[in-house]
Motif scaffolding. Structure first.
Motif, PDB file in Angstrom:
ATOM      1  N   ALA A   1      -3.444   3.276  -0.911  1.00 20.30           N
ATOM      2  CA  ALA A   1      -3.685   2.746   0.433  1.00 20.30           C
ATOM      3  C   ALA A   1      -5.166   2.656   0.751  1.00 20.30           C
ATOM      4  O   ALA A   1      -5.578   1.838   1.582  1.00 20.30           O
ATOM      5  N   ASP A   2      -5.990   3.482   0.100  1.00 20.16           N
ATOM      6  CA  ASP A   2      -7.415   3.475   0.428  1.00 20.16           C
ATOM      7  C   ASP A   2      -8.190   2.569  -0.513  1.00 20.16           C
ATOM      8  O   ASP A   2      -9.401   2.669  -0.592  1.00 20.16           O
TER       9      ASP A   2
ATOM     10  N   PRO B   1       0.210   5.212   0.205  1.00 22.78           N
ATOM     11  CA  PRO B   1      -0.743   6.312   0.327  1.00 22.78           C
ATOM     12  C   PRO B   1      -0.426   7.433  -0.660  1.00 22.78           C
ATOM     13  O   PRO B   1       0.738   7.797  -0.858  1.00 22.78           O
TER      14      PRO B   1
ATOM     15  N   ASP C   1       0.843  -1.195   0.000  1.00 18.43           N
ATOM     16  CA  ASP C   1       0.000   0.000   0.000  1.00 18.43           C
ATOM     17  C   ASP C   1       0.877   1.245   0.000  1.00 18.43           C
ATOM     18  O   ASP C   1       1.813   1.372   0.803  1.00 18.43           O
TER      19      ASP C   1
END
Length: 941
Positions: free
Chosen positions: A940-941, A66, A64
């Motif tokens: 990341a989301d 961000p 991940d």
């Protein structure tokens, strides 16, 4: 049975136990201790191995990240070279920052500490001198000012890159980032936490590049020191002009401030040109005044050394252009470059959301590709060598400096240097209008200032000078640095623009922003064009300043003007008449060029040799191939040999031991292979060359200007050979008057003894590679003086061909063969080398070799053996085929990784040393077919 083991005894075990019991108890105790030490060592080795491998990056699976807008795929090949595929330029920049940090964050961190003048925060007092220089010049202060000058797209790129670096650092301990932090934590750096990366950290790296490639500042100092030692006329012999070489651009002239490739005469509004066609005349009628209205963007540069060749499709075997490039830089591990590709996905490109599709050589710590190619164009750099810095000797009295008859106040600021494990150190930086006073932190520059001031008219003092405060006091010399890199410039804009360029016009537009450090840029494209462009900011000096020696800071006529050479007036050519361009740091244009660029060009031995080899390739009629260009890059011919060998063969040496090395030169082809045919002769010739330089010059020249064997010294000695009684041949430390032939004979005998000591009594066993080695040293731990630490991070022992000023420029420093102590000729020498009686030992060690050679001309002191270790070399080699980009080749000096525990730390060095290259794959299909590891960075989301 009670007390018995359930495990049967191994055959012979009772006898072993009996023998053990029969040993004296001290032996058993010592053996037990030894076993314990071995066990501890094995455990320690395992722990060290764990720590060394702990920071190695994840190269498969998913991570991940961000801030990404879409996934980025990281495809690594067998050498760990990453090719990144993303949906936007910002995503690719962020992923590049992450991957750079994965592989090389410690290198990045050291670089930013150096460029910020904060190295002592990492390494303690050992970094203070570096910090004092860098803070005095204010590299990071200038970089911070440059950030606001950049195009918004460039600032976005820099920030995205920094975000990627910081995402990698987030949550990781220093032991998880680099083993070097673990080593440093054993000392005074036990609580160190790396700061977040910023765009200014990236921009400051450009200052380090510019400093390394700053041009002739050392020659300015050298001319002053040499003049003080031997007088102006003899010092001039040591700095010959370099006008004999064929220039890079062999056509064109500056007309009304614009370099026109088709013009044959410059300076007037009616130059002689080829006749215009009717269509050209019609266009000219519409743009009669257009030439002078072209924006005068600024340009030029400096250099250590590099080679590049670009050949048109008319001359190539493929029918499309070929481009070769190999920049020559200092050697280190990790190497200065990291190979990488940055590609927009096909979907993003088709939608018009992302246009980046580039691969090549990158700098860890800086976004984008510096040298390489995209889908449409390829480019390479060599150092231009323009004079973009001047040392100014200032007259200083107290807090004032003299300029134009007035005492002006010095600008001052205070810098505080934090020291790991020690107290802070505070320095005061003083500056004149010319720049910071480097003499405040340099004893040598302070000495130069004293020499220049002593030769100048008496300085005005007291109230005799307008603007004086009335205070008396002695006038003291100081030395300021005027340097284009200390003026904020938007150089970073050029990197992204070049990566995105798709034709000659967009490439030149990108080059216009490339202010510092400027380079020779060679160009080729898939449409069949080739070209050359000189970019950068080059000052225009006032009439009193020729740039060759330090300027007089108190004289207004020695100042720079407020103008620079206009970008459109810099040498440039598209599709040259010759059908090729060769650059190797030689002069760019002929003497009729109206702007002063420098008088300190490379002498042109490499460029002329490359042109000769290229002409031979063209003569066969089959067209130039990529293999031909690779062979040119690897040419090892010594540029001094053709002139010097006939004189060496004429020397009268005793048969047998003395003449064994000389005999090798008789049928030598002047090449310098690491081993094989000709290698023994190359070893001997280089040893003679080293001794000849020391014997000729070291008795009179100060250490700072003693010969290093570079191209300038080839030119000096070539001229000197024609004058057998020139004063330089005489050794002033003896009562005799030595001549050329005395010094040549002495050098031959000394070199014979040197190689007996270094290699073997049998001259046939000598090889150039045995003494000409590549050792890679890591900064800073590789110079710690702690054996175990140096063994962890350093690598070495590669036997390499080539040499100083050769096309394959694996350079060594001949000044290490200079005089020791007072430099008296023959002190401690037995004289046995003259008859060979002293060299009695046989074998590789040469035991029993005489400690010297026969007495006579020479000042080096025969008992001192110098070094042939490589100090600079091709930092990479790149060969690009514009007919099929997947046919291109490349190699790095080291590997992509900065982790000593990685298989990719120096995995390309063996290939590099053998002159081999790797496939430089570009298309998505080819890259994915060669994939070894695939990592996905996802939002990341």
């Amino acid at each position: 049975m009670s007390g018995m083991s359930d495990v049967a005894a191994a055959p012979g075990e009772p006898r072993l136990r009996a023998r053990w019991a029969a040993l004296p108890w001290p032996v058993r105790v010592l053996a037990g201790v030894a076993v314990g030490v071995v066990v501890v060592a094995l455990v320690a080795g395992v722990l060290v191995g764990v720590q060394v491998r702990r920071p190695l990056p994840q190269t498969t699976g998913t991570i991940d990240l961000p801030g990404l807008s879409a996934p980025v795929e990281v495809v690594r090949d067998d050498q760990g070279v990453p090719q990144l595929y993303g949906s936007s330029v910002a995503d690719l920049a962020m992923a590049q920052g992450y991957v750079h940090a994965q592989e090389r964050f410690f290198e990045m961190d050291v670089r930013r500490h150096v460029t910020a003048g904060r190295l002592s925060e990492l390494v303690g007092e050992a970094g203070l001198e570096t910090d004092a220089y860098v803070r005095t010049m204010g590299w990071r202060r200038v970089a911070a000012e440059e950030l606001g000058l950049l195009d918004p797209d460039t600032r976005e790129l820099l920030q995205a890159y920094a975000d990627g670096v910081n995402a990698y650092l987030d949550g990781r301990s220093t032991a998880d980032i680099a083993v070097e932090y673990t080593v440093l934590s054993l000392g005074s750096l036990d609580d160190y936490v790396p700061e977040e990366w910023t765009p200014v950290d990236s921009l400051a790296w450009l200052k380090a590049m510019a400093w390394d490639l700053r041009g002739n500042m050392d020659d300015e100092v050298g001319r002053v020191l040499a003049t003080a030692a031997v007088g102006a006329d003899r010092a001039a012999q040591l700095y010959p002009s370099a006008t004999a070489a064929t220039p890079i651009v062999t056509q064109g002239a500056v007309v009304d401030g614009v370099y026109e490739a088709d013009a044959t005469q410059g300076g007037t509004r009616n130059p002689t040109r080829p006749a215009f066609t009717a269509a050209q005349r019609a266009v000219l009628a519409e743009v009669a005044t257009g030439t002078e209205s072209v924006p005068a963007l600024l340009g030029l540069g400096d250099g250590i050394g590099s080679n590049s060749v670009v050949v048109s499709g008319d001359l190539s075997a493929t029918g499309a252009p070929l481009l070769a490039d190999d920049p020559h830089l200092g050697v280190s591990v990790p190497g200065v470059w990291m190979q990488m590709g940055l590609h927009c996905t096909a979907e993003a490109a088709a939608a018009g959301d992302c246009a980046l599709d580039v691969a090549g050589f990158t700098f860890s710590g800086f976004p984008g590709v510096i040298i390489g190619h995209n889908a449409s164009i390829a480019w390479g750099f060599t150092n231009l060598g323009a004079d973009v810095s001047d040392l100014y000797v200032e007259k200083v009295r107290g807090d004032r400096w003299l300029h134009g008859g007035r005492w002006r106040r010095l600008r001052t600021r205070t810098e505080t240097l934090a020291v790991a494990g020690g107290d802070d150190v505070e320095i005061t930086v003083r500056s004149t209008a010319h720049g910071p006073l480097l003499s405040d932190v340099s004893d040598q520059l302070a000495e130069v200032g004293e020499d220049v001031l002593a030769a100048a008219p008496s300085a005005p003092t007291g109230s005799d000078v307008a603007g004086s405060s009335g205070a008396g006091g002695a006038v003291e010399p100081a030395v300021a640095l005027r340097w284009t890199a200390l003026d904020p410039q938007p150089t970073a804009d050029a990197v992204l623009a070049m990566d995105l360029a798709d034709d000659w016009d967009s490439f030149r537009a990108a080059a216009a922003s490339f202010a510092v450090p400027a380079q020779n840029l060679v160009y080729a494209d898939t449409a069949g064009h080739i070209g050359y462009q000189a970019p950068g900011v080059v000052p225009i000096r006032k009439s009193g300043n020729d740039g060759r020696t330090p300027a007089r800071g108190w004289l207004v006529q020695d100042d720079w003007t407020d103008q620079t050479v206009p970008f459109d007036g810099l040498p440039s050519v598209l599709d040259p008449d010759e059908g090729f361009v060769v650059t190797a740091n030689q002069r760019v244009v002929g003497e009729e060029y109206p702007y002063f660029l420098t008088d300190d060009w490379d002498q042109g031995y490499r460029s002329d040799r490359m042109r000769t080899l290229l002409a031979a390739d063209l003569a066969d009629g089959d067209g130039v191939t990529l293999d031909d260009l690779a062979a040119i890059q690897l040419d090892t011919r010594h540029p001094m040999a053709a002139a010097l060998v006939p004189y060496l063969l004429d020397a009268d040496l005793e048969p047998g031991y003395d003449a064994a090395g000389q005999a090798l030169l008789g049928d030598w082809d002047l090449s310098q292979p690491a081993d094989g045919e000709g290698s023994a002769a190359a070893a001997y010739f280089n040893a003679v060359w080293a001794r000849l330089l020391a014997d000729t010059f070291d008795d009179e020249l100060p250490e700072a200007v003693r010969p290093d064997g570079s191209d300038r010294w080839v030119a000096v000695v070539t001229r000197l050979l024609r004058h057998p009684r020139d004063a330089f041949w005489d050794d002033v430390t003896t009562d005799e008057v030595e001549t050329r032939d005395d010094v040549l004979q002495e050098a031959l005998l000394e070199a014979r003894d040197d190689l007996t000591r270094l290699q073997s009594r049998d001259a046939r066993d000598w090889t150039w590679g045995h003494q000409h080695r590549l050792d890679l040293v890591a900064t800073p731990l590789g110079m710690s003086g702690i054996g175990a630490v140096e063994a962890l991070v350093n690598r070495g022992g590669w036997e390499v061909g080539g040499g100083s000023a050769a096309v394959d420029a694996s350079s060594w420093d001949a000044s290490t063969w200079g005089a020791s102590g007072e430099g008296a000729s023959g002190e401690g020498a037995s004289g046995a080398g003259a008859s060979g009686a002293g060299a009695s030992g046989a074998g590789a060690s040469g035991a029993g070799a005489s400690s010297g050679a026969s007495a006579g001309g020479g000042s080096s002191g025969a008992g001192s053996v110098g070094e042939f270790t490589i100090v600079s070399a091709p930092s990479m080699r790149m060969l690009v085929s514009l007919a099929d980009l997947d046919d291109s080749r490349w190699i790095n000096l080291t590997g992509v990784s900065g982790h000593p525990g990685s298989a990719h730390y120096t995995d390309q060095t063996d290939l590099w040393a053998r002159g081999e290259t790797l496939p430089f794959l570009f298309s998505s299909d080819a890259v994915h077919a060669a994939a070894e590891d695939v990592l996905t960075l996802q939002p990341a989301d």
